[in-house]
Design an enzyme around this catalytic site. Structure first.
Site, PDB file in Angstrom:
ATOM      1  N   GLN A 141      78.721  25.473  30.911  1.00  0.00           N
ATOM      2  CA  GLN A 141      79.197  26.659  30.350  1.00  0.00           C
ATOM      3  C   GLN A 141      79.157  28.161  30.279  1.00  0.00           C
ATOM      4  O   GLN A 141      79.296  27.677  28.604  1.00  0.00           O
ATOM      5  CB  GLN A 141      81.021  25.439  30.452  1.00  0.00           C
ATOM      6  CG  GLN A 141      81.818  26.492  30.528  1.00  0.00           C
ATOM      7  CD  GLN A 141      83.525  26.454  29.555  1.00  0.00           C
ATOM      8  OE1 GLN A 141      83.313  24.561  29.728  1.00  0.00           O
ATOM      9  NE2 GLN A 141      83.937  26.407  28.485  1.00  0.00           N
ATOM     10  N   SER A 176      76.672  23.949  25.289  1.00  0.00           N
ATOM     11  CA  SER A 176      76.431  22.835  25.053  1.00  0.00           C
ATOM     12  C   SER A 176      74.839  22.602  26.786  1.00  0.00           C
ATOM     13  O   SER A 176      76.061  22.730  27.252  1.00  0.00           O
ATOM     14  CB  SER A 176      77.511  21.734  25.005  1.00  0.00           C
ATOM     15  OG  SER A 176      77.929  21.922  24.020  1.00  0.00           O
ATOM     16  N   GLU A 259      89.370  21.508  29.681  1.00  0.00           N
ATOM     17  CA  GLU A 259      88.395  21.636  28.685  1.00  0.00           C
ATOM     18  C   GLU A 259      89.437  21.311  27.193  1.00  0.00           C
ATOM     19  O   GLU A 259      88.783  20.272  26.241  1.00  0.00           O
ATOM     20  CB  GLU A 259      87.495  22.403  28.282  1.00  0.00           C
ATOM     21  CG  GLU A 259      86.517  22.065  27.020  1.00  0.00           C
ATOM     22  CD  GLU A 259      86.256  23.645  26.305  1.00  0.00           C
ATOM     23  OE1 GLU A 259      84.960  23.479  25.653  1.00  0.00           O
ATOM     24  OE2 GLU A 259      85.913  24.415  27.165  1.00  0.00           O
TER      25      GLU A 259
END
Length: 413
Positions: A141, A176, A259
């Site tokens: 993302q 991440s 999320e």
């Protein structure tokens, strides 16, 4: 297509899980290692790849068996089942030893795949959404930026049209799993002459594109699961644009809602739990202290409330398609519970937590304490969640806004 009977479907689910996984063993709550209590992974690249391989194998098996994206409409690549079916599957799955997920797996399956399914073209859903749901492709993302802080709409990464391509320049941060991802879901400013939310567009960016540079960020807890991503003249075909030009803010809001829902759930252990703290108090012979008992009771109640809220929001989100602002509740409760869990553990141990004395399950709590603050930032800061809850759930008056002008007219742009 008629919905399968829930009770009959439960039997099918249980049979498949029994054939695919081992039953979950009783949790051991004493003698934890640092890895057990870590909020964020602290793994080598090789260890991370091995974990990703285990997770991907299970996700593919689940997809092929028809148990992936249970509530997503069939025309969007899901199973079109009800929230009751999704809750039932989660309940049955919890009794088995599911490979622990990673941030990258969660982002791929529960965020990017869902966003592409909702906003992508039929060709994009066929080519990418299915591959993300199966984890044949992994996606990170690319939202946060160093200069935007909590105000995602103030992003400065630019994308300009050049024939059939878009040329992207900018920097992203706190990404991440970028080093393992094939694609990144990126937000870029495509029109600086409208208000900041209206001039953003979403793209799928191949992470091996020329001009993409990934640099790991070493966290204070030891791991390097986050990254900075630099984009210099990266060319992306218009066929990888997700949604209409200028629809990126809508894509972002949907993705962030997924999320926040995911932040309070999932099968990956994120730090210590109430059971771990209780076991710690017993091992230190502190459960007879009235103040300790009060702190434990408070932590237990908050844990139970969070679990109930996660279940309620997940059911509502599954029934309605996209999670709404109430997803902020689960995110805020999850980060608050992580912080309080670490505080109680630290109070129980006192000086033991500052040095490794060799006592099992004590110094390992430093992994939790050092990782928990990061969770108050991930997926939108706690302050942003409180704003969302206040304005969109409680319907309180919005904060005064001074940025309702074209982005190019704002100071520093």
């Amino acid at each position: 297509m008629p919905q399968p009977n829930v009770d009959e479907w439960r039997g099918e689910v249980r049979q498949w899980l029994t054939a695919t996984l081992h039953p979950r063993r009783a949790a051991e709550t004493t003698g934890h290692t640092a890895a057990d209590l870590a909020v964020f992974h602290n793994l080598t690249d090789e260890e991370e790849r091995q974990l990703l391989d285990r997770c991907r194998a299970y996700q593919r098996a689940r997809h092929e068996a028809g148990y992936q994206a249970l509530t997503l409409p069939e025309e969007n690549g899901g199973q079109g089942l009800t929230a009751a079916h999704a809750a039932l599957f989660a309940q049955e799955e919890s009794a088995f030893d599911v490979p622990p997920s990673t941030e990258l797996i969660s982002v791929t399956v529960r965020l990017v795949a869902m966003s592409v399914s909702l906003f992508g073209t039929p060709e994009q859903r066929e080519t990418y959404a299915r591959a993300f749901l199966r984890t044949d492709l992994l996606a990170c993302q690319l939202f946060s930026e160093p200069g935007a802080g909590s105000d995602l709409a103030a992003l400065r990464t630019r994308a300009r049209r050049d024939g059939e391509d878009w040329v992207i320049d900018g920097q992203k941060v706190w990404t991440s799993g970028a080093q393992f991802a094939e694609y990144g879901l990126l937000l870029a400013r495509t029109d600086p002459d409208v208000v900041k939310q209206a001039g953003i567009t979403a793209f799928l960016v191949p992470m091996d594109s020329p001009g993409v540079e990934i640099r790991p960020i070493r966290q204070m807890s030891g791991g390097a699961s986050f990254n900075e991503v630099f984009l210099s003249g990266v060319r992306v075909p218009d066929g990888l644009r997700i949604g209409r030009p200028g629809q990126g803010w809508e894509v972002a809001n949907a993705t962030l809602a997924f999320e926040r829902t995911a932040s309070g759930s999932g099968n990956r252990r994120k730090g210590g739990t109430f059971d771990d703290v209780l076991a710690l108090a017993r091992s230190l012979n502190r459960t007879g202290d009235p103040l300790v008992r009060q702190r434990l009771a408070d932590l237990y109640v908050r844990s139970a409330l969070r679990a109930a809220t996660v279940d309620r929001v997940a059911r509502a989100s599954a029934a309605g398609g996209r999670p709404g602002p109430e997803a902020s509740l689960t995110k805020l409760m999850a980060s608050d519970l992580l912080t309080r869990t670490g505080q109680v553990a630290a109070e129980l141990m006192g000086a033991r937590i500052s040095a490794d004395t060799g006592e099992p399950g004590t110094f390992a709590w430093t992994e939790h304490l050092l990782g928990a603050p990061g969770y108050r930032l991930a997926g939108g800061t706690d302050q942003i969640q409180r704003n969302l809850i206040g304005e969109r759930v409680l319907k309180l008056p919005g904060e005064p806004r001074v940025d309702k002008v074209p982005f190019s007219e704002l100071s520093g742009n």
